[in-house]
Design a protein around this motif. Sequence first.
Motif, PDB file in Angstrom:
ATOM      1  N   GLU A 213     -32.419 -12.723  -5.383  1.00 11.97           N
ATOM      2  CA  GLU A 213     -32.170 -11.489  -4.664  1.00 11.97           C
ATOM      3  C   GLU A 213     -31.236 -10.590  -5.446  1.00 11.97           C
ATOM      4  O   GLU A 213     -30.243 -11.062  -6.009  1.00 11.97           O
ATOM      5  CB  GLU A 213     -31.541 -11.833  -3.304  1.00 11.97           C
ATOM      6  CG  GLU A 213     -31.236 -10.633  -2.441  1.00 11.97           C
ATOM      7  CD  GLU A 213     -30.423 -10.987  -1.219  1.00 11.97           C
ATOM      8  OE1 GLU A 213     -30.379 -10.157  -0.292  1.00 11.97           O
ATOM      9  OE2 GLU A 213     -29.804 -12.061  -1.182  1.00 11.97           O
TER      10      GLU A 213
ATOM     11  N   TYR B 112     -39.210 -14.153  11.845  1.00 13.13           N
ATOM     12  CA  TYR B 112     -39.006 -12.958  11.036  1.00 13.13           C
ATOM     13  C   TYR B 112     -39.275 -11.674  11.801  1.00 13.13           C
ATOM     14  O   TYR B 112     -40.230 -11.572  12.559  1.00 13.13           O
ATOM     15  CB  TYR B 112     -39.871 -13.046   9.774  1.00 13.13           C
ATOM     16  CG  TYR B 112     -39.462 -14.230   8.936  1.00 13.13           C
ATOM     17  CD1 TYR B 112     -40.077 -15.471   9.095  1.00 13.13           C
ATOM     18  CD2 TYR B 112     -38.401 -14.131   8.039  1.00 13.13           C
ATOM     19  CE1 TYR B 112     -39.654 -16.571   8.373  1.00 13.13           C
ATOM     20  CE2 TYR B 112     -37.986 -15.229   7.308  1.00 13.13           C
ATOM     21  CZ  TYR B 112     -38.615 -16.445   7.484  1.00 13.13           C
ATOM     22  OH  TYR B 112     -38.190 -17.531   6.771  1.00 13.13           O
TER      23      TYR B 112
ATOM     24  N   VAL C  85     -38.553 -10.758   6.457  1.00  7.10           N
ATOM     25  CA  VAL C  85     -37.122 -10.514   6.645  1.00  7.10           C
ATOM     26  C   VAL C  85     -36.713 -10.933   8.041  1.00  7.10           C
ATOM     27  O   VAL C  85     -37.310 -10.493   9.028  1.00  7.10           O
ATOM     28  CB  VAL C  85     -36.793  -9.020   6.430  1.00  7.10           C
ATOM     29  CG1 VAL C  85     -35.308  -8.765   6.679  1.00  7.10           C
ATOM     30  CG2 VAL C  85     -37.201  -8.575   5.042  1.00  7.10           C
TER      31      VAL C  85
ATOM     32  N   CYS D 111     -43.651 -10.905   1.792  1.00  4.71           N
ATOM     33  CA  CYS D 111     -42.236 -11.138   2.008  1.00  4.71           C
ATOM     34  C   CYS D 111     -41.922 -10.916   3.485  1.00  4.71           C
ATOM     35  O   CYS D 111     -42.589 -10.127   4.167  1.00  4.71           O
ATOM     36  CB  CYS D 111     -41.361 -10.266   1.119  1.00  4.71           C
ATOM     37  SG  CYS D 111     -41.390  -8.521   1.465  1.00  4.71           S
TER      38      CYS D 111
ATOM     39  N   LEU E  36     -34.376 -14.239   3.962  1.00  3.28           N
ATOM     40  CA  LEU E  36     -35.503 -13.567   3.308  1.00  3.28           C
ATOM     41  C   LEU E  36     -36.443 -14.638   2.779  1.00  3.28           C
ATOM     42  O   LEU E  36     -35.975 -15.626   2.200  1.00  3.28           O
ATOM     43  CB  LEU E  36     -35.016 -12.694   2.155  1.00  3.28           C
ATOM     44  CG  LEU E  36     -33.896 -11.706   2.461  1.00  3.28           C
ATOM     45  CD1 LEU E  36     -33.458 -10.992   1.191  1.00  3.28           C
ATOM     46  CD2 LEU E  36     -34.334 -10.709   3.514  1.00  3.28           C
TER      47      LEU E  36
ATOM     48  N   ASN F 201     -36.769  -3.270   0.278  1.00  3.30           N
ATOM     49  CA  ASN F 201     -36.651  -2.725   1.620  1.00  3.30           C
ATOM     50  C   ASN F 201     -35.390  -1.880   1.671  1.00  3.30           C
ATOM     51  O   ASN F 201     -34.463  -2.066   0.887  1.00  3.30           O
ATOM     52  CB  ASN F 201     -36.617  -3.830   2.674  1.00  3.30           C
ATOM     53  CG  ASN F 201     -35.437  -4.751   2.506  1.00  3.30           C
ATOM     54  OD1 ASN F 201     -34.337  -4.437   2.924  1.00  3.30           O
ATOM     55  ND2 ASN F 201     -35.653  -5.892   1.888  1.00  3.30           N
TER      56      ASN F 201
ATOM     57  N   PRO G 184     -40.806  -3.849   4.608  1.00  2.00           N
ATOM     58  CA  PRO G 184     -40.676  -4.279   3.217  1.00  2.00           C
ATOM     59  C   PRO G 184     -41.952  -3.971   2.436  1.00  2.00           C
ATOM     60  O   PRO G 184     -43.051  -3.942   3.010  1.00  2.00           O
ATOM     61  CB  PRO G 184     -40.469  -5.791   3.342  1.00  2.00           C
ATOM     62  CG  PRO G 184     -39.986  -6.002   4.728  1.00  2.00           C
ATOM     63  CD  PRO G 184     -40.647  -4.957   5.555  1.00  2.00           C
TER      64      PRO G 184
ATOM     65  N   ARG H 123     -28.132  -3.737   5.760  1.00  2.00           N
ATOM     66  CA  ARG H 123     -28.221  -5.165   5.480  1.00  2.00           C
ATOM     67  C   ARG H 123     -27.230  -5.876   6.390  1.00  2.00           C
ATOM     68  O   ARG H 123     -26.048  -5.615   6.360  1.00  2.00           O
ATOM     69  CB  ARG H 123     -27.922  -5.429   4.010  1.00  2.00           C
ATOM     70  CG  ARG H 123     -27.927  -6.872   3.621  1.00  2.00           C
ATOM     71  CD  ARG H 123     -29.292  -7.542   3.861  1.00  2.00           C
ATOM     72  NE  ARG H 123     -30.367  -6.978   3.089  1.00  2.00           N
ATOM     73  CZ  ARG H 123     -30.688  -7.380   1.873  1.00  2.00           C
ATOM     74  NH1 ARG H 123     -30.015  -8.344   1.312  1.00  2.00           N
ATOM     75  NH2 ARG H 123     -31.688  -6.822   1.237  1.00  2.00           N
TER      76      ARG H 123
ATOM     77  N   TYR I 236     -28.646 -13.124   7.172  1.00  3.29           N
ATOM     78  CA  TYR I 236     -30.076 -12.850   7.096  1.00  3.29           C
ATOM     79  C   TYR I 236     -30.780 -13.960   6.336  1.00  3.29           C
ATOM     80  O   TYR I 236     -30.157 -14.758   5.638  1.00  3.29           O
ATOM     81  CB  TYR I 236     -30.347 -11.497   6.422  1.00  3.29           C
ATOM     82  CG  TYR I 236     -29.765 -11.363   5.043  1.00  3.29           C
ATOM     83  CD1 TYR I 236     -28.546 -10.732   4.840  1.00  3.29           C
ATOM     84  CD2 TYR I 236     -30.425 -11.880   3.927  1.00  3.29           C
ATOM     85  CE1 TYR I 236     -27.996 -10.614   3.580  1.00  3.29           C
ATOM     86  CE2 TYR I 236     -29.882 -11.766   2.665  1.00  3.29           C
ATOM     87  CZ  TYR I 236     -28.670 -11.130   2.495  1.00  3.29           C
ATOM     88  OH  TYR I 236     -28.131 -11.023   1.252  1.00  3.29           O
TER      89      TYR I 236
END
Length: 125
Positions: free
Chosen positions: A71, A112, A97, A95, A34, A24, A4, A28, A32
């Motif tokens: 988002e 993450y 993910v 950030c 974030l 990013n 990211p 997907r 998830y």
Amino acid sequence: LTQPEESGGGSVQAGGSLRLSCTNSGVRYSRYCLAWFRQATEKQRVGVAAIDNAGSTDYAEFVQGRFTISEDIAGNTLYLTMNNLQTDDTAMYYCAVDLGERCGNWRAESAYNYWGQGTQVTVSS
């Protein structure tokens, strides 16, 4: 998924606003989490806010009511809108993910898979 990349940091006076972005690319997942973290000089990195695939959000108490996480799914972009910034908000913002899981213990860094390199936010009085 590539690493990211954050942007939008800068220097503002107390009471001002900034919007951070994190982009990013890649696949997907259906589930998830974030999140945004921050790390001030000589302090530990802490969770600021998180959002999951269902749109559920959670915030650290110290930003509640001032920061908003959002988002753009189509654009694969995560945002952090920061209003009424205070000098204590000065930090490097990252950030993070987590693919495959919704936000559970989102404040745990170990949850993450991917991290950005950070964007600096400096708030002056």
